[in-house]
Motif scaffolding. Structure first.
Motif, PDB file in Angstrom:
ATOM      1  N   GLY A 104      44.452  47.163  38.833  1.00  0.00           N
ATOM      2  CA  GLY A 104      45.291  45.996  39.069  1.00  0.00           C
ATOM      3  C   GLY A 104      46.420  45.938  38.055  1.00  0.00           C
ATOM      4  N   ARG A 105      46.989  44.772  37.917  1.00  0.00           N
ATOM      5  CA  ARG A 105      48.100  44.580  36.992  1.00  0.00           C
ATOM      6  C   ARG A 105      47.601  44.571  35.557  1.00  0.00           C
ATOM      7  N   LYS A 106      48.423  45.062  34.633  1.00  0.00           N
ATOM      8  CA  LYS A 106      48.038  45.134  33.225  1.00  0.00           C
ATOM      9  C   LYS A 106      49.208  44.697  32.355  1.00  0.00           C
ATOM     10  N   LEU A 107      48.929  43.723  31.485  1.00  0.00           N
ATOM     11  CA  LEU A 107      49.920  43.254  30.519  1.00  0.00           C
ATOM     12  C   LEU A 107      49.491  43.674  29.119  1.00  0.00           C
ATOM     13  N   VAL A 108      50.433  44.177  28.346  1.00  0.00           N
ATOM     14  CA  VAL A 108      50.185  44.521  26.945  1.00  0.00           C
ATOM     15  C   VAL A 108      51.248  43.819  26.112  1.00  0.00           C
ATOM     16  N   ILE A 109      50.818  42.886  25.268  1.00  0.00           N
ATOM     17  CA  ILE A 109      51.743  42.090  24.454  1.00  0.00           C
ATOM     18  C   ILE A 109      51.606  42.500  22.998  1.00  0.00           C
ATOM     19  N   ILE A 110      52.732  42.795  22.359  1.00  0.00           N
ATOM     20  CA  ILE A 110      52.731  43.251  20.968  1.00  0.00           C
ATOM     21  C   ILE A 110      53.357  42.170  20.097  1.00  0.00           C
ATOM     22  N   GLN A 111      52.637  41.790  19.030  1.00  0.00           N
ATOM     23  CA  GLN A 111      53.144  40.847  18.032  1.00  0.00           C
ATOM     24  C   GLN A 111      52.947  41.447  16.645  1.00  0.00           C
TER      25      GLN A 111
END
Length: 722
Positions: A104-111
């Protein structure tokens, strides 16, 4: 404020990026986003006061909470809450990747916090096609030049769990907590926030309190007090939020208040609750445990259905959960850990004649007499099996069944000769001493020599003893962890548990068709770190079949039906209704048949055979059905209870009576089975067929009425839907 809005699989997600580049999770819900909900109306914060709202958002709504030792936490914290963490509030947005994979959809957030702590945090959100569930985990990396001590990291953090709707949280928020325990598994209780000490006592000013709702497990029995789950519902907005923690050890979740909103934080082990911390050297990373979080309307059945679909998606593909074979185990109300060749042969004959497909020799096969404190080498006892255990397993195979044995590989008894010879680093150690529990030591699966030992046992019982099934039990609780080769005892436990999962993966790579049952004194490790690997789960060691009905009715909340093993153990001196009740406990899940079948009367044994034959007729529907509870979840005090499973065209409903004063009970099927234009074409009792069953289905009212005149009764119904 810049908004990023995402709609996927019925989930509405809204992120915000503030003017100073902080990344916020503002909305995660079944409903649409309303910006005014971010600041609850009060004397201090009215919807039109944009600056106050921005301040609230600035101080809260973190996507991740992560705390390192030695840094200031300047905003309101109060008590043990895991909020205002540093670098949690110091992180700044770097980038977000939005991709799709086969799942499915995949989000990767970098902080990153480049100014103070020199750390990078990467959040991964994996959506799953066909279900409103997202799997979260976070990874922190020390990108600086000095070591940092990690004390807490969330897997999921969401502020504003109550924000939809105008009513006070006291009037709209309910929390379902799944209590668990030996012989008390799957016991859900429903509370308001005020029931749990979180009443709204500051309605006109910013609410702050040291109170926090905490649900925690510390130790290697992951579900000794609670299932690693939770369910929240907002009855005004008609929304729900639910989650499961996919970890086989220490975990924690909490609900508290911050700046006129309530938050939910979900994590693995923590320093405060679990004696856990991890030193991150420069360049070193740590990954949080995975947590699955879903949204739905405020309907518990729908939420559990979504979790059931998700659990099937993350589980290791295996034949056992496709074919649902019937298992006989010689323990419960039968041999009770005292097997011999002489005792096994008549039971094997009876099990085969009844239609069982696996036959498991439970505890005691490896030692004569009292064996509890001497276990650990797992070699057959010639006193019990003079010609070897293979004589018995060969006989099992000659009857057309697959043989199985009981093991408890994670422990060694204090009187085990091998335990006396190996070094302390084979075991958990605290304060310089081996950890004891119930006359056993806990093996440490980080040790390669321990892995060699347990691999030898697995290979031997499969190769030499002919086992195609292993009941993997676990009957101790070694506590917070081990101090050997670890920054903290909690980190030692976490590393051991992750090593255990890697070992399991290796076993299934060598033996993909080997069935291994997850058992921990019954259901004390019902978690999807283990159950994404194991195909079947012992639900309980409950010894009273009447009490087992509660566990059976609620089992699908914790595990898919095709993985939920339930004992059926007819009593030596029972009657026909007792046999029927026993069978129905297991027939919508997985039959773990036991009891002295060879000593039952013909008419009672015939009911066992009929139940197994009925199960074989319907089991192909079990593996893709979803749960429903038309009269609500079962409670241990209930005198009437029911639960069911359903797919597009059929449903199956188990109904139990135990000492109710009234003989008639009404079950409303409209909500569960007649939504979206569907109707019920037929209701019939499919087990038992020949025993008297009085029931009426009213098509107009969509209600099933049953009349059970005996004190203890159960029946299984098939419902045709069109």
């Amino acid at each position: 404020m810049k908004y990023i809005k995402i709609k996927e699989n019925g989930i509405n997600v809204v992120f915000g990026i503030t003017k100073d580049n902080q990344f916020k999770l503002l909305h995660f819900s079944h409903t649409d986003f309303n910006e005014e909900d971010l600041c609850r109306p009060s004397a201090e914060c009215k919807p039109e006061e944009v600056s106050r709202r921005e301040q609230y958002i600035q101080e809260a709504f973190q996507l991740v909470q992560v705390n390192l030792a030695g840094y200031n936490r300047p905003f309101e914290k109060h008590g043990n809450k895991h909020i205002v963490t540093a670098p949690g509030y110091l992180l700044r947005y770097v980038d977000m990747e939005d991709t799709n994979n086969e799942i499915g959809r995949k989000l990767v957030i970098i902080q990153e916090d480049t100014a103070v702590t020199k750390t990078r945090v990467v959040t991964t959100m994996q959506f799953y096609k066909g279900t409103s569930v997202v799997r979260f985990h976070n990874q922190i990396t020390n990108v600086g030049t000095e070591a940092q001590t990690l004390e807490y990291i969330s897997s999921f953090c969401y502020t504003g769990i109550e924000k939809e709707g105008a009513l006070s949280s006291d009037d709209k928020m309910n929390m379902w907590i799944p209590y668990n325990g030996w012989q008390k598994e799957m016991s859900w209780k429903n509370f308001s926030f005020s029931d749990l000490g979180m009443a709204q006592t500051q309605p006109t000013v910013t609410q702050r309190t040291s109170q926090v709702i905490e649900i925690t497990n510390t130790g290697n029995w992951s579900t000794k007090k609670y299932l690693p789950m939770g369910y929240l519902e907002n009855t005004e907005a008609h929304t729900s939020l639910y989650w499961q923690i996919e970890h086989n050890g220490s975990w924690h979740y909490e609900i508290g208040d911050q700046n006129n909103n309530y938050y939910l934080n979900v994590s693995g082990p923590t320093e405060i609750q679990s004696q856990w911390y991890k030193v991150l050297k420069p360049g070193e990373s740590f990954e949080s445990i995975p947590v699955a979080v879903g949204v739905a309307k405020d309907d518990f059945d729908v939420a559990m259905g979504e979790l059931t679909k998700y659990r099937r998606m993350i589980r290791r593909p295996n034949r056992d959960d496709e074919e649902l074979p019937v298992i006989f185990n010689d323990y419960m109300n039968c041999l009770f850990g005292d097997p011999t060749t002489e005792k096994e042969f008549p039971l094997i004959d009876a099990a085969a004649d009844s239609g069982c497909e696996y036959y498991v020799i439970d505890a005691g096969w490896y030692a004569p007499g009292e064996w509890w404190d001497s276990v650990g080498e797992w070699k057959e006892s010639k006193e019990r099996f003079p010609n070897g255990i293979k004589e018995v397993t060969d006989y099992i195979r000659s009857k057309g069944m697959i043989a199985g044995v009981w093991l408890e590989l994670e422990v060694m008894g204090i009187e085990c000769e091998k335990a006396k010879k190996v070094p302390d680093n084979w075991f958990f150690v605290r304060h310089g001493k081996r950890v004891f529990d119930r006359s056993r030591y806990q093996l440490d699966f980080r040790n390669p020599e321990v892995i060699a030992h347990v691999d030898e046992v697995i290979d031997r019982v499969v190769r030499d003893y002919g086992a195609g099934y292993i009941k993997m039990d676990y009957n101790i609780e070694p506590g917070a962890g081990t101090e050997l080769d670890a920054d903290s005892v909690g980190q030692g436990l976490l590393e051991h548990e992750r090593a255990y999962l890697r070992w399991l993966d290796g076993v299934f790579a060598r033996y993909p068709d080997l069935v291994i049952e997850n058992c921990s004194s019954g259901g004390l490790r019902i978690d999807y770190a283990l159950l994404s690997r194991y195909s079947i789960q012992s639900t309980s060691d409950q010894e009273d079949y009447r009490n087992y009905a509660t566990i059976s009715a609620n089992a699908i909340t914790g595990v898919t039906p095709e993985q939920a093993a339930v004992w059926s153990y007819p009593m030596k001196n029972g009657d026909k209704e007792e046999v029927i009740f026993n069978m129905i406990n297991s027939m919508l899940l997985r039959i773990h048949q036991s009891g002295h079948l060879a000593e039952l009367s013909e008419e009672r044994l015939a009911l066992v055979k009929e139940g197994i034959a009925c199960y074989k007729d319907i089991r192909n529907n079990i593996k893709d059905s979803l749960p429903f509870w038309p009269n609500g979840l079962a409670d241990n005090k209930d005198t009437w209870l029911c639960s069911g499973i359903k797919n597009e065209n059929k449903a199956y409903l188990a109904v139990w009576k135990r000492y109710a004063k009234e003989d008639i009970w009404e079950i409303n099927l409209e909500k569960s089975l007649c939504a979206e234009g569907k109707s019920i074409k037929e209701v019939r009792c499919i087990y038992p067929v020949k025993e008297e069953t009085e029931f009426v289905y009213d098509m107009e009212k969509m209600k099933l009425t049953v009349t059970f005149e005996k004190q203890v009764m159960a029946r299984l119904f098939e419902i045709v839907i069109e």
